[in-house]
Every structure is written in structure tokens, then in C-alpha cells.
Design an enzyme around this catalytic site. Structure first.
Site, mmCIF file in Angstrom:
data_model
loop_
_atom_site.group_PDB
_atom_site.id
_atom_site.type_symbol
_atom_site.label_atom_id
_atom_site.label_comp_id
_atom_site.label_asym_id
_atom_site.label_seq_id
_atom_site.Cartn_x
_atom_site.Cartn_y
_atom_site.Cartn_z
ATOM 1 N N SER A 201 8.369 -4.721 -18.303
ATOM 2 C CA SER A 201 7.042 -4.347 -18.773
ATOM 3 C C SER A 201 6.717 -2.900 -18.395
ATOM 4 O O SER A 201 5.718 -2.348 -18.853
ATOM 5 C CB SER A 201 5.987 -5.290 -18.182
ATOM 6 O OG SER A 201 6.107 -5.329 -16.780
ATOM 7 N N TYR B 2 14.386 -5.860 1.438
ATOM 8 C CA TYR B 2 14.812 -5.215 0.184
ATOM 9 C C TYR B 2 16.290 -4.789 0.267
ATOM 10 O O TYR B 2 17.078 -5.037 -0.653
ATOM 11 C CB TYR B 2 13.910 -4.003 -0.062
ATOM 12 C CG TYR B 2 14.162 -3.265 -1.358
ATOM 13 C CD1 TYR B 2 13.706 -3.779 -2.569
ATOM 14 C CD2 TYR B 2 14.843 -2.048 -1.377
ATOM 15 C CE1 TYR B 2 13.928 -3.105 -3.763
ATOM 16 C CE2 TYR B 2 15.071 -1.367 -2.561
ATOM 17 C CZ TYR B 2 14.604 -1.900 -3.753
ATOM 18 O OH TYR B 2 14.838 -1.221 -4.926
ATOM 19 N N LYS C 62 19.489 -6.034 -1.988
ATOM 20 C CA LYS C 62 20.287 -5.117 -2.814
ATOM 21 C C LYS C 62 21.752 -5.092 -2.363
ATOM 22 O O LYS C 62 22.654 -4.910 -3.186
ATOM 23 C CB LYS C 62 19.680 -3.709 -2.783
ATOM 24 C CG LYS C 62 18.293 -3.645 -3.455
ATOM 25 C CD LYS C 62 18.333 -4.086 -4.904
ATOM 26 C CE LYS C 62 16.994 -3.935 -5.602
ATOM 27 N NZ LYS C 62 17.051 -4.369 -7.009
ATOM 28 N N ILE D 231 13.816 7.049 -7.781
ATOM 29 C CA ILE D 231 13.446 7.186 -9.191
ATOM 30 C C ILE D 231 11.921 7.113 -9.319
ATOM 31 O O ILE D 231 11.287 6.258 -8.692
ATOM 32 C CB ILE D 231 14.078 6.043 -10.041
ATOM 33 C CG1 ILE D 231 15.585 5.891 -9.751
ATOM 34 C CG2 ILE D 231 13.825 6.269 -11.534
ATOM 35 C CD1 ILE D 231 16.461 7.072 -10.102
HETATM 36 P P1 NAP Z 1 8.524 -1.390 -11.201
HETATM 37 O O1 NAP Z 1 8.027 -0.184 -11.921
HETATM 38 O O2 NAP Z 1 7.749 -1.938 -10.071
HETATM 39 O O3 NAP Z 1 8.802 -2.544 -12.292
HETATM 40 C C1 NAP Z 1 9.277 -3.782 -11.882
HETATM 41 C C2 NAP Z 1 9.385 -4.697 -13.083
HETATM 42 O O4 NAP Z 1 9.865 -5.973 -12.615
HETATM 43 C C3 NAP Z 1 8.051 -4.954 -13.748
HETATM 44 O O5 NAP Z 1 8.232 -5.071 -15.139
HETATM 45 C C4 NAP Z 1 7.634 -6.293 -13.156
HETATM 46 O O6 NAP Z 1 6.781 -7.035 -14.006
HETATM 47 C C5 NAP Z 1 8.985 -6.995 -13.057
HETATM 48 N N1 NAP Z 1 8.944 -8.113 -12.121
HETATM 49 C C6 NAP Z 1 8.564 -8.110 -10.820
HETATM 50 N N2 NAP Z 1 8.675 -9.344 -10.301
HETATM 51 C C7 NAP Z 1 9.149 -10.144 -11.294
HETATM 52 C C8 NAP Z 1 9.493 -11.507 -11.391
HETATM 53 N N3 NAP Z 1 9.357 -12.337 -10.342
HETATM 54 N N4 NAP Z 1 9.932 -11.999 -12.576
HETATM 55 C C9 NAP Z 1 10.071 -11.186 -13.648
HETATM 56 N N5 NAP Z 1 9.768 -9.870 -13.623
HETATM 57 C C10 NAP Z 1 9.314 -9.356 -12.459
HETATM 58 O O7 NAP Z 1 9.984 -1.130 -10.591
HETATM 59 P P2 NAP Z 1 11.127 -0.079 -10.985
HETATM 60 O O8 NAP Z 1 10.999 1.073 -10.080
HETATM 61 O O9 NAP Z 1 11.161 0.117 -12.447
HETATM 62 O O10 NAP Z 1 12.411 -0.906 -10.489
HETATM 63 C C11 NAP Z 1 13.261 -1.612 -11.362
HETATM 64 C C12 NAP Z 1 14.509 -2.027 -10.588
HETATM 65 O O11 NAP Z 1 15.148 -0.869 -10.058
HETATM 66 C C13 NAP Z 1 14.214 -2.921 -9.385
HETATM 67 O O12 NAP Z 1 15.234 -3.888 -9.241
HETATM 68 C C14 NAP Z 1 14.261 -1.942 -8.214
HETATM 69 O O13 NAP Z 1 14.565 -2.592 -7.011
HETATM 70 C C15 NAP Z 1 15.351 -1.012 -8.662
HETATM 71 N N6 NAP Z 1 15.323 0.294 -8.022
HETATM 72 C C16 NAP Z 1 14.255 1.132 -8.185
HETATM 73 C C17 NAP Z 1 14.289 2.380 -7.545
HETATM 74 C C18 NAP Z 1 13.176 3.378 -7.677
HETATM 75 O O14 NAP Z 1 13.241 4.421 -7.002
HETATM 76 N N7 NAP Z 1 12.155 3.136 -8.489
HETATM 77 C C19 NAP Z 1 15.396 2.746 -6.742
HETATM 78 C C20 NAP Z 1 16.435 1.863 -6.619
HETATM 79 C C21 NAP Z 1 16.404 0.637 -7.261
HETATM 80 P P3 NAP Z 1 5.311 -7.426 -13.459
HETATM 81 O O15 NAP Z 1 4.639 -6.180 -13.091
HETATM 82 O O16 NAP Z 1 4.711 -8.186 -14.590
HETATM 83 O O17 NAP Z 1 5.526 -8.296 -12.243
#
Ligand code: NAP
Length: 254
Positions: free
Chosen positions: A15, A162, A166, A195
């Protein structure tokens, strides 16, 4: 997959953030995307965010459908995949992207902070991979890409839950890669660094500057930087790659 068949892509947690960008990079004629999201806090805002993901995909000439489903609940994952199979009849790509943080120092971390993060970030990919694997094994082809994190290999202050999730997803990736390779299914991970998304927006300026100091390319990554790595691993160009972790972090970890 035959030439005339649509390519069916399933992305969890799309989303917003990296998930939405992954949908965008896959979007195009001949591809149909199914994604889920889950927000008990503000369902209306999240529905609007999901509609925005659909709009982004349609603008690029593709088709997408968002569904409310919690990846950490087996029944919801089961219904989600039944819906996808009912509508599309196959799954060519699964991207396990949904993830959350509940940061706290180890000695202060509450049991529910540990459980919720492990549940969404590790049990979620297990449940979704199990569903997709059954479908892909029958098809004798498929690509699974798991979103890990640089901290899963480096460790990080205040993120025992976390980081463990991971590191776990990297182990899950390698095991699934071995089990599914004989059926023509590849399983890889992308490990993003820092990110710019809602997940990292909560950081203080000081924490952000400290983080930037550790990145040789001297900038935070964009969701599209991660999405293009996912698209590569899911493409024919990545056909001979399995069980690998592709780091996308501006050199933060080498
Ligand atoms: P984000 O902006 O917080 O988005 C997270 C997404 O996951 C949202 O669409 C959220 O939907 C969904 N979500 C959360 N809990 C859920 C559940 N129980 N069931 C289904 N959907 C769920 O996060 P992001 O930064 O894009 O991160 C995406 C992935 O990349 C994650 O796995 C994160 O750990 C990884 N990551 C991110 C970074 C970074 O720097 N941003 C770095 C390393 C890894 P709702 O809001 O509706 O819950």
C-alpha cells in the site's frame, strides 16, 4: 508460462513504500499484480493508499488489485492466495515485502514487541512462501524474492526483534532455494540499506545524519533502487541465480 499467458505477480505489503515501488516496476501490459496490506490503526487511510498503488500500476499500463490480508495469520494468507488463484489461476512471482519495526533496546524489549515483529516479518514470508511454493511446484516454474535488510547481516542497536527476523528470512531464502530448485523455482533475497520510506521517516535528524555517514554513496536509497533489484531477480536475466542475497545499500555493507 506460455507466451499468451499474463504474468501473475503477488507482492505483500504494497500500500506504500518499497512495496508500491515494486508494483510500479512490474507494471505493464501482460502483467497482473495482486498485493495485500493490513492496517488495523487506520483502515480508511490504508484503503486510499492501496487505491494509489492501483492507480500507479494502471498509469503504467498494468492491472493491479489490492486486498486486505494480514500476512501473519494463516487463514488470511490462505484466503488471499485462494482469491488470486480463483482470479488468475497461477502465480509467477511472489515478493515477500511486508514488514514492520517495533524498536527497543534488548533489556527493555517487551514480549509483544518481539512477537509482533517476528510474526509479520518472518512467519508472514513462511506462510506466503508455503502457499506460493505449492502452486509454483505444480507449474514447475516461479520466482520468489524476499525483502531482508542490511541489518540482518550487520546487527543493529535497538532492533533485536527486527534484526532476528531479517537474519531469519535470509535462512528461509537459502532453505527454500534448495528445496524448490528441482522444480524450477528460484528463491532470492534483496537486502536494502537505508531507504527513504515511512518506515525510516520516524528517525530523528541526528540518527539520519549518523546513518548517512556510513553510506559511501552518501545518499539514502529510494524505493525504486530496491524495486529494480527485485525485478532483476524475478526476470529471465536472473534465471540462474538462486539462494542469494543481493545487497542494495549504497556501499553501507560490503
Ligand atoms: P513501510 O513504508 O512501512 O510499508 C510497509 C508495508 O507493509 C505497508 O504496505 C504495510 O501495510 C504492510 N504491512 C505491514 N504489516 C503487514 C501485515 N501484517 N500484513 C500485510 N501487510 C503489512 O515499509 P518499507 O520501508 O516500504 O519496507 C518494506 C520492506 O522493506 C519491509 O520488509 C522492511 O523491513 C524492508 N526494509 C526497509 C528498509 C528501509 O530503509 N525503509 C530497509 C531495509 C529493509 P499497512 O500500512 O496497511 O499495514
Amino acid at each position: 508460462m506460455t507466451e499468451n499467458q499474463e504474468r501473475i505477480v503477488v507482492v505483500t505489503g504494497a500500500s506504500r513504500g518499497i512495496g508500491r515501488s515494486i508494483c510500479e516496476v512490474f507494471a505493464g501490459p501482460g502483467t497482473r499484480i495482486f498485493f495485500n496490506y493490513f492496517s488495523p490503526a487506520d483502515p480508511e487511510a490504508e484503503k486510499a493508499a492501496a487505491a494509489e498503488t492501483v492507480a500507479v500500476v494502471e498509469k503504467a499500463g498494468g492491472r493491479a488489485q489490492g486486498m486486505w490480508a494480514n500476512v501473519s495469520v494463516a487463514d488470511e494468507v490462505d484466503s488471499f492466495f485462494k482469491k488470486v488463484m480463483g482470479e488468475a489461476g497461477r502465480v509467477d512471482v511472489l515478493v515477500n515485502n511486508a514488514g514492520i519495526t517495533r524498536d527497543s533496546l534488548l533489556v527493555r524489549m517487551k514480549e509483544d514487541e518481539w512477537d509482533s515483529v517476528i510474526s509479520v516479518n518472518l512467519k508472514g514470508p513462511f506462510l506466503c512462501t508455503q502457499q506460493a511454493a505449492k502452486i509454483m511446484m505444480k507449474q514447475r516454474c516461479g520466482k520468489i524474492v524476499n525483502i531482508a535488510s542490511v541489518v540482518g547481516v550487520m546487527g543493529n542497536f535497538g532492533q533485536a526483534n527486527y534484526v532476528s527476523s531479517k537474519a531469519g528470512i535470509i535462512g528461509l531464502t537459502k532453505t527454500c532455494a534448495k528445496e524448490l530448485a528441482p522444480r524450477g523455482v528460484t528463491v532470492n533475497a534483496v537486502a536494502p540499506g537505508f531507504i527513504e520510506t515511512d518506515m525510516t521517516a520516524a528517525l530523528s535528524d541526528k540518527a539520519r545524519d549518523r546513518m548517512l555517514d556510513t553510506i559511501p554513496l552518501a545518499r539514502p536509497g529510494k524505493p525504486a533502487d530496491v524495486a529494480s533489484a527485485v525485478a532483476f531477480l524475478a526476470s529471465d536475466a536472473g534465471a540462474y541465480i538462486t539462494g542469494q542475497v543481493l545487497h542494495v545499500n549504497g556501499g553501507m555493507y560490503m
